[in-house]
Write an enzyme that holds these catalytic residues in place. Structure first.
Site, PDB file in Angstrom:
ATOM      1  N   GLU A  17     -17.726  17.509  28.574  1.00 33.71           N
ATOM      2  CA  GLU A  17     -16.386  17.836  27.943  1.00 33.71           C
ATOM      3  C   GLU A  17     -15.296  18.636  29.694  1.00 33.71           C
ATOM      4  OE1 GLU A  17     -16.364  21.813  27.051  1.00 33.71           O
ATOM      5  OE2 GLU A  17     -14.348  21.338  24.946  1.00 33.71           O
ATOM      6  N   GLU A  42     -18.478  30.413  19.141  1.00 32.54           N
ATOM      7  CA  GLU A  42     -17.511  29.269  19.086  1.00 32.54           C
ATOM      8  C   GLU A  42     -17.239  28.987  20.037  1.00 32.54           C
ATOM      9  OE1 GLU A  42     -16.619  27.573  16.622  1.00 32.54           O
ATOM     10  OE2 GLU A  42     -16.654  29.313  14.769  1.00 32.54           O
ATOM     11  N   LYS A  94     -11.787  41.741  25.009  1.00 29.79           N
ATOM     12  CA  LYS A  94     -12.211  41.216  25.956  1.00 29.79           C
ATOM     13  C   LYS A  94     -11.144  39.806  26.307  1.00 29.79           C
ATOM     14  CE  LYS A  94     -14.571  39.090  29.479  1.00 29.79           C
ATOM     15  NZ  LYS A  94     -13.450  38.473  30.116  1.00 29.79           N
ATOM     16  N   CYS A 102     -10.335  23.280  22.439  1.00 30.09           N
ATOM     17  CA  CYS A 102     -12.065  22.610  22.233  1.00 30.09           C
ATOM     18  C   CYS A 102     -12.153  21.397  21.370  1.00 30.09           C
ATOM     19  CB  CYS A 102     -13.096  24.326  20.983  1.00 30.09           C
ATOM     20  SG  CYS A 102     -11.632  24.883  20.021  1.00 30.09           S
TER      21      CYS A 102
HETATM   22  P1  NAD Z   1     -15.735  30.676  29.794  1.00 27.54           P
HETATM   23  O1  NAD Z   1     -17.916  30.610  28.299  1.00 27.54           O
HETATM   24  O2  NAD Z   1     -16.177  30.234  30.669  1.00 27.54           O
HETATM   25  O3  NAD Z   1     -15.660  32.401  29.221  1.00 27.54           O
HETATM   26  C1  NAD Z   1     -15.218  32.347  28.308  1.00 27.54           C
HETATM   27  C2  NAD Z   1     -15.260  34.265  27.977  1.00 27.54           C
HETATM   28  O4  NAD Z   1     -16.197  34.594  28.278  1.00 27.54           O
HETATM   29  C3  NAD Z   1     -14.083  34.844  29.286  1.00 27.54           C
HETATM   30  O5  NAD Z   1     -13.748  35.876  28.399  1.00 27.54           O
HETATM   31  C4  NAD Z   1     -15.157  34.955  30.186  1.00 27.54           C
HETATM   32  O6  NAD Z   1     -14.509  35.809  30.960  1.00 27.54           O
HETATM   33  C5  NAD Z   1     -16.806  35.623  29.404  1.00 27.54           C
HETATM   34  N1  NAD Z   1     -18.044  35.422  30.002  1.00 27.54           N
HETATM   35  C6  NAD Z   1     -18.471  34.684  31.011  1.00 27.54           C
HETATM   36  N2  NAD Z   1     -18.663  34.735  31.458  1.00 27.54           N
HETATM   37  C7  NAD Z   1     -19.592  35.710  30.553  1.00 27.54           C
HETATM   38  C8  NAD Z   1     -20.968  36.300  30.475  1.00 27.54           C
HETATM   39  N3  NAD Z   1     -22.240  35.527  30.958  1.00 27.54           N
HETATM   40  N4  NAD Z   1     -21.270  36.976  29.257  1.00 27.54           N
HETATM   41  C9  NAD Z   1     -20.701  37.455  28.157  1.00 27.54           C
HETATM   42  N5  NAD Z   1     -18.701  36.950  28.855  1.00 27.54           N
HETATM   43  C10 NAD Z   1     -18.933  35.978  29.529  1.00 27.54           C
HETATM   44  O7  NAD Z   1     -15.396  29.477  28.483  1.00 27.54           O
HETATM   45  P2  NAD Z   1     -13.822  29.407  28.896  1.00 27.54           P
HETATM   46  O8  NAD Z   1     -13.856  28.265  29.796  1.00 27.54           O
HETATM   47  O9  NAD Z   1     -12.730  30.394  29.757  1.00 27.54           O
HETATM   48  O10 NAD Z   1     -12.990  28.178  27.830  1.00 27.54           O
HETATM   49  C11 NAD Z   1     -13.070  27.391  27.993  1.00 27.54           C
HETATM   50  C12 NAD Z   1     -14.759  26.657  26.777  1.00 27.54           C
HETATM   51  O11 NAD Z   1     -14.734  27.118  25.975  1.00 27.54           O
HETATM   52  C13 NAD Z   1     -14.785  25.216  26.569  1.00 27.54           C
HETATM   53  O12 NAD Z   1     -16.048  25.177  25.951  1.00 27.54           O
HETATM   54  C14 NAD Z   1     -14.403  24.605  25.355  1.00 27.54           C
HETATM   55  O13 NAD Z   1     -14.649  24.092  24.248  1.00 27.54           O
HETATM   56  C15 NAD Z   1     -14.732  26.596  24.687  1.00 27.54           C
HETATM   57  N6  NAD Z   1     -13.571  26.262  23.979  1.00 27.54           N
HETATM   58  C16 NAD Z   1     -13.975  26.872  22.283  1.00 27.54           C
HETATM   59  C17 NAD Z   1     -13.567  26.943  21.221  1.00 27.54           C
HETATM   60  C18 NAD Z   1     -14.127  26.788  20.253  1.00 27.54           C
HETATM   61  O14 NAD Z   1     -13.958  27.295  19.175  1.00 27.54           O
HETATM   62  N7  NAD Z   1     -15.595  26.534  19.662  1.00 27.54           N
HETATM   63  C19 NAD Z   1     -12.605  27.624  21.165  1.00 27.54           C
HETATM   64  C20 NAD Z   1     -10.932  27.494  22.386  1.00 27.54           C
HETATM   65  C21 NAD Z   1     -12.468  27.420  24.090  1.00 27.54           C
END
Ligand code: NAD
Length: 473
Positions: free
Chosen positions: A373, A241, A168, A275
């Site tokens: 962040e 992650e 997803k 990230c």
């Molecule tokens: P997010 O947590 O808002 O969403 C990530 C994913 O989770 C999306 O597909 C979203 O639809 C889904 N999601 C949202 N709520 C959910 C729930 N309750 N249960 C299950 N799935 C759910 O993150 P984002 O805004 O898309 O991405 C940015 C964040 O991701 C930043 O904090 C960044 O640092 C982090 N990030 C981490 C890495 C890493 O490898 N550590 C890599 C890229 C981004």
């Protein structure tokens, strides 16, 4: 408006409800994608479940072959995928190319990786070995900053190890992965990789689904905690992650003019939506003014704009929510009277989610721009004088994703690196990642590991088998 379909059991599937995806460079609607219903999620999980025994039973070499062919499909369709990725994510074409080609590279590298069998005992009395067997149905949930690359960080090891999947992508950027699902349906056996899309309600339904055995999640720390809580109900395995607030420590012996450009991109590549972007830049006081000037001057040479236009180096912020968040942090800096070395003024009435590169001059440690962040093009440049003090400040974070040390003295840099509480530390570079190198978040930046053998084994469970020779009659 163009519409993209989900792939469930190898077939294109649509739903009665849709979500609309916006081009962040124009803030205009770009295309629609299905809003997966609960029944369709059940179908996707059932199809992955039905495909699991067959896929698990394929030989190692068959699975390797499928991964290689999938890599070939990405390469063969790269131009189309690059254009689509830029239009939904905002990143410049060159960056989108790196993302598509990098995904193909991950697939073919994982195809080459061995899953070891550990021999624990091999005696006349007994042979004992531990194998790493697949887990079952894996749910992959990916974010919007690298919608394709970070999806393949999950798909490649999950399938290589013999699992099937439901993936997803983020509701902000589902299109390229949906299109890839279509393109791969002739290569990956039906049901082995299902790709679904939907709004905010879909993620929690995926993580709560009883037909899923493991969740591999990349996203924010706040969501990661919800994923882990949801997984606890039936003890699903998790790899998380999560967010980061990476510090770069710039020692006084660096050649300021030689490193300024690298430091700029460490912070601002992908419009700082990485990230592992440098999100706090600690600069020794002896070179602070010179580096501040070099960064400011370099900023003037960088072209920000629509990623589809030739020469664009930085695109917009990907979505309105994130844009508002960065604007709010800029406002907080203004309210507290911080000085901007560059940027700080966001045009209110132009289309697209553009925020100019903004560098804040030595804000205090307790400010939002240092502590949070931002995940957008705003960077605090912070002065330090003592190594002990800067290490303590770098470590004073709930995050522990990565960090970097910049110095002409490798030994001195290594001794600082060893004391940073992060999963990766780079010296004189950032963001060097390979399929063979472990990538893991310490503290609240994650749980488990991606990449490297450890990352592959996260998609397996150990199974120990002992054989004692049968007793003679
Ligand atoms: P997010 O947590 O808002 O969403 C990530 C994913 O989770 C999306 O597909 C979203 O639809 C889904 N999601 C949202 N709520 C959910 C729930 N309750 N249960 C299950 N799935 C759910 O993150 P984002 O805004 O898309 O991405 C940015 C964040 O991701 C930043 O904090 C960044 O640092 C982090 N990030 C981490 C890495 C890493 O490898 N550590 C890599 C890229 C981004």
């Amino acid at each position: 408006m163009k519409h993209y379909s989900m792939t469930i059991a190898g077939k294109a599937v649509d739903s009665s409800e849709v979500i609309t995806v916006v081009n962040p460079a124009t803030s205009a609607p770009l295309a629609t994608a299905p809003d997966c219903s609960t029944e369709q999620l059940d179908e996707a999980v059932s199809s992955a479940r039905a495909a699991y025994p067959g896929w698990r039973a394929t030989s190692d070499s068959e699975r390797r072959q499928v991964l290689k062919e999938a890599a070939g499909v990405l390469v063969a369709n790269a131009d189309e995928l690059i254009r689509l990725l830029t239009s939904e994510q905002g990143k410049p074409h060159d960056e989108a190319r790196v993302e598509i080609m990098g995904s193909a590279y991950w697939l073919s590298s994982l195809a080459d990786m061995e899953i070891p069998v550990e021999v624990n005992e091999d005696t006349a009395e007994r042979r004992s070995e531990t194998r790493h067997v697949p887990i079952g149905v894996v749910a992959g949930i990916s974010p919007w900053n690298f919608p394709v690359f970070l999806s393949f960080w999950k798909i490649a090891p999950a399938l290589r190890a013999g699992n099937t999947m439901v993936l997803k992508p983020s509701p902000f950027t589902p299109l390229t992965m949906l299109r890839i699902g279509e393109l791969l349906s002739g290569v990956i056996p039906d049901g082995v990789l299902n790709i679904i899309s939907g709004g905010d309600a879909l993620g929690p339904k995926v993580t709560a689904h009883p037909g899923i055995d493991k969740i591999s999640f990349t996203g924010s720390t706040a969501t990661g905690k919800r994923v882990m809580a949801s997984a606890a109900a039936d003890l699903k395995r998790v790899t998380l992650e999560l967010g980061g607030n990476d510090a770069a420590i710039i020692m006084p012996d660096v050649d300021v003019d030689a490193v300024a450009k690298d430091l700029f991109w460490a912070a601002f590549r992908n419009s700082a939506q990485i990230c592992i972007a440098t999100k706090r830049m600690y600069v020794h006081e002896a070179i602070y003014d010179r580096l501040a000037k070099a960064l400011t001057e370099y900023t003037q040479t960088v072209k920000m704009g629509d990623g589809s236009e030739q020469g664009t180096e930085l695109g917009p912020v990907q979505n309105k929510l994130q844009y508002d968040r960065v604007v709010e942090i800029i406002k907080d800096c203004k309210d507290r009277g911080f000085r901007f070395l560059t940027g700080g003024d966001v045009a209110q009435d132009s289309p697209g989610y553009f925020i100019p590169v903004t560098i804040v001059d030595n804000p205090p440690e307790d400010s939002r721009v240092v502590q949070e962040e931002a995940f957008g093009p705003i960077l605090p440049l912070i002065k330090f004088s003592e190594v002990e003090d800067v290490i303590a400040r770098a470590n004073a974070s709930e995050y522990g994703l990565a960090g970097s040390v910049w110095s002409a003295d490798t030994d001195a840099a290594l001794s600082i690196a060893a004391r940073l509480e992060t999963g990766t530390v780079w010296i004189n570079e950032v963001q060097h990642l390979t399929p063979f190198q472990a990538f893991a978040g310490h503290k609240q930046s994650g749980l488990g590991v991606e990449n490297g053998l450890g990352g592959l084994l996260e998609y397996t469970v150990p199974q120990t088998i002992t054989v004692k020779p049968a007793k003679a009659a």
